[in-house]
Write an enzyme that holds these catalytic residues in place. Structure first.
Site, PDB file in Angstrom:
ATOM      1  CE  LYS A   1      -4.261   1.248   2.438  1.00  0.00           C
ATOM      2  NZ  LYS A   1      -4.790   1.316   3.827  1.00  0.00           N
TER       3      LYS A   1
HETATM    4  O1  G3P Z   1      -7.790   2.203   5.255  1.00  0.00           O
HETATM    5  C1  G3P Z   1      -7.643   3.462   5.806  1.00  0.00           C
HETATM    6  C2  G3P Z   1      -8.895   4.265   5.937  1.00  0.00           C
HETATM    7  O2  G3P Z   1     -10.005   3.459   5.926  1.00  0.00           O
HETATM    8  C3  G3P Z   1      -8.857   5.286   7.026  1.00  0.00           C
HETATM    9  O3  G3P Z   1     -10.102   5.599   7.553  1.00  0.00           O
HETATM   10  O4  G3P Z   1     -11.569   6.623   9.264  1.00  0.00           O
HETATM   11  O5  G3P Z   1      -9.068   6.972   9.384  1.00  0.00           O
HETATM   12  O6  G3P Z   1     -10.421   8.075   7.615  1.00  0.00           O
HETATM   13  P1  G3P Z   1     -10.287   6.894   8.505  1.00  0.00           P
END
Ligand code: G3P
Length: 216
Positions: free
Chosen positions: A83
């Protein structure tokens, strides 16, 4: 539509796997840090229980270093996808790792032009961040739908769109409607999707009535 779990918690992954909900895993440095364990140890443990793609994020910032780090991480498990954040050096590394047969996900995508560049560079998965766009009063769901519509017109681009930064069940419903290939969902949102008060009330009533007429 495939469901990936957006978590690095082994016990959670194991339980969701037992429900048949895990087509793959996404992690990032924040999710690894939350486990209180080391990156390599966590990724190897996830690979021991998940056969599908396991996304592990690099932290290098130049193409040469990203490629080197990506190869090292990929050696931990055949199913590991590297990633890589969306930027100039990241795309160079995506292109090179793709040439070497190592799959990549481009993460932190916030626009259709970024998605087009990541697809062209050879990324296997593209991650638009729905919730983080909503956070700044932009339409994250519209972004995911736009990317699906644009890339859907070019079948020779074999990447899959993986909606990320999913915050609640309404996001899941709308993303599913938009024809996105994969949605990576945090365990909290899976829990919210599972429950319905009428289901719980119905089970309680069935059990109460069964006690009056079922054997034993
Ligand atoms: O995979 C990473 C992503 O889903 C992050 O989510 O909630 O930190 O914006 P968030």
């Amino acid at each position: 539509m495939k469901i990936f779990l957006d978590t690095a918690e082994i016990s959670v992954i194991q339980e969701m796997k037992e429900m048949g909900l895990v087509d793959g895993i996404t992690t990032n440095p924040t999710l690894i840090a939350k486990t209180g364990r080391g990156f390599e140890e966590v990724i190897k443990d996830i690979c021991a229980i998940v056969e599908g793609p396991v996304n592990a994020e690099i932290t290098s910032t130049t193409a040469d270093e990203i490629v080197e780090e990506g190869k090292k991480i990929h050696a931990w498990g055949e199913q590991i996808v590297i990633k890589i954040p969306m930027d100039r050096e990241g795309l160079k590394a995506v292109w090179r790792l793709t040439q070497e047969g190592i799959p990549t996900t481009v993460t932190l995508i916030f626009s259709v032009p970024q998605a087009i560049l990541a697809a062209k560079a050879g990324a296997r998965y593209l991650c638009p961040f729905v919730g983080r766009l909503d956070d700044i009063s932009e339409d994250g769901l519209a972004l995911a739908a736009d990317i699906a519509m644009v890339l859907g017109q070019y079948p020779d681009w074999t990447c899959e769109i993986m909606a990320a930064s999913v915050r609640h069940p309404m996001h899941v419903i709308e993303i599913a409607r938009s024809g996105v290939d994969i949605i990576t969902i945090p365990p909290k949102v899976i829990d919210q999707m599972l429950h319905h008060p009428l289901t719980e009330k119905g089970i309680e009533q069935f059990l109460k009535d069964a006690a009056t007429c079922y054997p034993g």
